[in-house]
Design an enzyme around this catalytic site. Structure first.
Site, PDB file in Angstrom:
ATOM      1  N   LYS A  66      13.452 -19.861  10.826  1.00 59.02           N
ATOM      2  CA  LYS A  66      14.599 -19.785   9.916  1.00 59.02           C
ATOM      3  C   LYS A  66      15.522 -21.000  10.081  1.00 59.02           C
ATOM      4  CE  LYS A  66      14.646 -14.691  10.160  1.00 59.02           C
ATOM      5  NZ  LYS A  66      13.763 -14.480   9.022  1.00 59.02           N
ATOM      6  N   THR A  90      11.576 -24.837  20.150  1.00 58.42           N
ATOM      7  CA  THR A  90      11.361 -23.415  20.388  1.00 58.42           C
ATOM      8  C   THR A  90      10.028 -23.211  21.105  1.00 58.42           C
ATOM      9  OG1 THR A  90      11.418 -21.240  19.331  1.00 58.42           O
ATOM     10  CG2 THR A  90      10.373 -22.995  18.066  1.00 58.42           C
ATOM     11  N   LYS A 110       9.968 -25.340  25.298  1.00 54.94           N
ATOM     12  CA  LYS A 110      11.304 -25.524  25.879  1.00 54.94           C
ATOM     13  C   LYS A 110      11.265 -26.137  27.283  1.00 54.94           C
ATOM     14  CE  LYS A 110      13.771 -21.931  23.289  1.00 54.94           C
ATOM     15  NZ  LYS A 110      14.664 -20.768  23.407  1.00 54.94           N
ATOM     16  N   ALA A 135      14.073 -11.174  33.352  1.00 56.05           N
ATOM     17  CA  ALA A 135      14.413 -12.327  34.195  1.00 56.05           C
ATOM     18  C   ALA A 135      13.575 -13.545  33.814  1.00 56.05           C
ATOM     19  CB  ALA A 135      14.204 -11.968  35.670  1.00 56.05           C
ATOM     20  N   GLY A 136      13.166 -13.596  32.555  1.00 51.95           N
ATOM     21  CA  GLY A 136      12.397 -14.739  32.062  1.00 51.95           C
ATOM     22  C   GLY A 136      13.308 -15.838  31.539  1.00 51.95           C
ATOM     23  N   ALA A 193      14.503 -16.407  28.577  1.00 55.32           N
ATOM     24  CA  ALA A 193      15.597 -15.959  27.692  1.00 55.32           C
ATOM     25  C   ALA A 193      16.803 -15.513  28.507  1.00 55.32           C
ATOM     26  CB  ALA A 193      15.116 -14.831  26.789  1.00 55.32           C
ATOM     27  N   GLU A 210      11.412  -9.233  42.469  1.00 51.47           N
ATOM     28  CA  GLU A 210      11.556 -10.530  43.152  1.00 51.47           C
ATOM     29  C   GLU A 210      12.055 -11.615  42.201  1.00 51.47           C
ATOM     30  OE1 GLU A 210      11.542 -11.747  46.249  1.00 51.47           O
ATOM     31  OE2 GLU A 210      11.478  -9.645  46.833  1.00 51.47           O
ATOM     32  N   TYR A 216      15.062  -9.293  16.875  1.00 50.81           N
ATOM     33  CA  TYR A 216      15.634  -8.824  15.603  1.00 50.81           C
ATOM     34  C   TYR A 216      14.509  -8.542  14.619  1.00 50.81           C
ATOM     35  CZ  TYR A 216      14.971 -13.747  14.366  1.00 50.81           C
ATOM     36  OH  TYR A 216      14.429 -14.986  14.161  1.00 50.81           O
TER      37      TYR A 216
END
EC number: 1.1.1.25
Length: 269
Positions: A15, A61, A65, A127-128, A130, A154, A215
């Protein structure tokens, strides 16, 4: 005309060209913004070619990244801590600056919905990459605490240790969570896979605000679960997408576009 783009693979669904074209119109900036699908093993070659052909800046993206983080000549503090870059800008001296605007996009969206963060107890699920990208901007809002949970404890523990110099953050095992929070943020792709985190829904009790970074056309599976378990309100991540785009635009052009109108347009599509 100044050139901007978003790099990803796949990228057809993006988008970003729609959002940035509206931002340019709104702020009367003369620029073009396109979507470029870089080969999985060819990001560096693609982005190098883009900058050599008068490219001024780009978004990055999945899955590039981390490569963008390595590619940048210079990094902002938030990009260093995120370990990933979603915004590249060519400076006047030719240096490529790497930034990460994801966390700012999340915070701005929450504040736009008038969700208070200062002195609040926040639960961050996942915990990645993002999650890592949003922790510093969240800590800068001075919450009472951020509790980090992840399927692999961990990983959450390592992330909490990394950010502990910047504010009150701790990691816990999902099975140890037995109370409600003020704000719950889901950074996992649970809603895309149709799964829910293995955590007690008591987290939503007492009128929590739920925020899912995913979303879709309706309520996400995570937010449906939240509302069924007494969450006061639930928001999806479309506003975060627009917010991070607005922050990238500001980094490039020195002007902050408004997000509300663009968000309304996206909700219609």
């Amino acid at each position: 005309m100044d050139k901007y783009a978003v790099f990803g693979n796949p990228i057809k669904h993006s988008k970003s060209p729609f959002i940035h074209t509206l931002f340019a119109r709104q702020t009367m900036q003369d620029l073009e913004y396109s979507a470029i699908e870089a080969p999985i093993n060819g990001f560096v070659e693609s982005v190098t070619a883009f900058f050599s052909q008068q490219g001024k800046g780009c978004n990055v993206t999945v899955p590039f990244k981390e490569e963008a983080f390595q590619f940048a000549d210079q990094l902002t503090e938030r990009a260093k801590l995120a370990g990933a870059v979603n915004t590249l800008k060519k400076l006047d001296d030719g240096i490529i600056l790497g930034d990460n605007t994801d966390g700012e996009g999340l915070v701005q969206d929450l504040l736009q919905y008038q969700v208070p963060l200062e002195d609040k107890h926040i639960l961050l699920i996942g915990a990645g990459g993002a999650a890592r990208g949003v922790i510093l901007p969240l800590l800068k809002q001075n919450p009472a605490s951020i509790t980090l949970v992840n399927r692999t404890y961990e990983k959450a523990k390592q992330l909490a240790e990394l950010f502990s110099p910047y504010g009150r953050i701790e990691a816990k095992k999902m099975s140890d969570i037995n109370k409600g929070f003020d704000v719950i943020i889901n950074s996992t792709s649970a809603s895309l896979s149709g799964e829910l985190p293995q955590i007690d829904p008591v987290i939503f009790s007492g009128g929590a605000i739920s925020y899912d970074m995913m979303y879709g056309s309706g309520k996400t599976i995570f937010n449906q679960w939240a509302l069924k378990n007494d969450a006061y309100q639930a928001y999806d991540g479309l506003g975060m997408l627009v917010g991070q785009a607005a922050e990238s635009f500001t980094v490039w052009r020195g002007l902050r576009p408004g997000s509300k109108q663009i968000l309304r347009e996206l909700r219609k599509t």
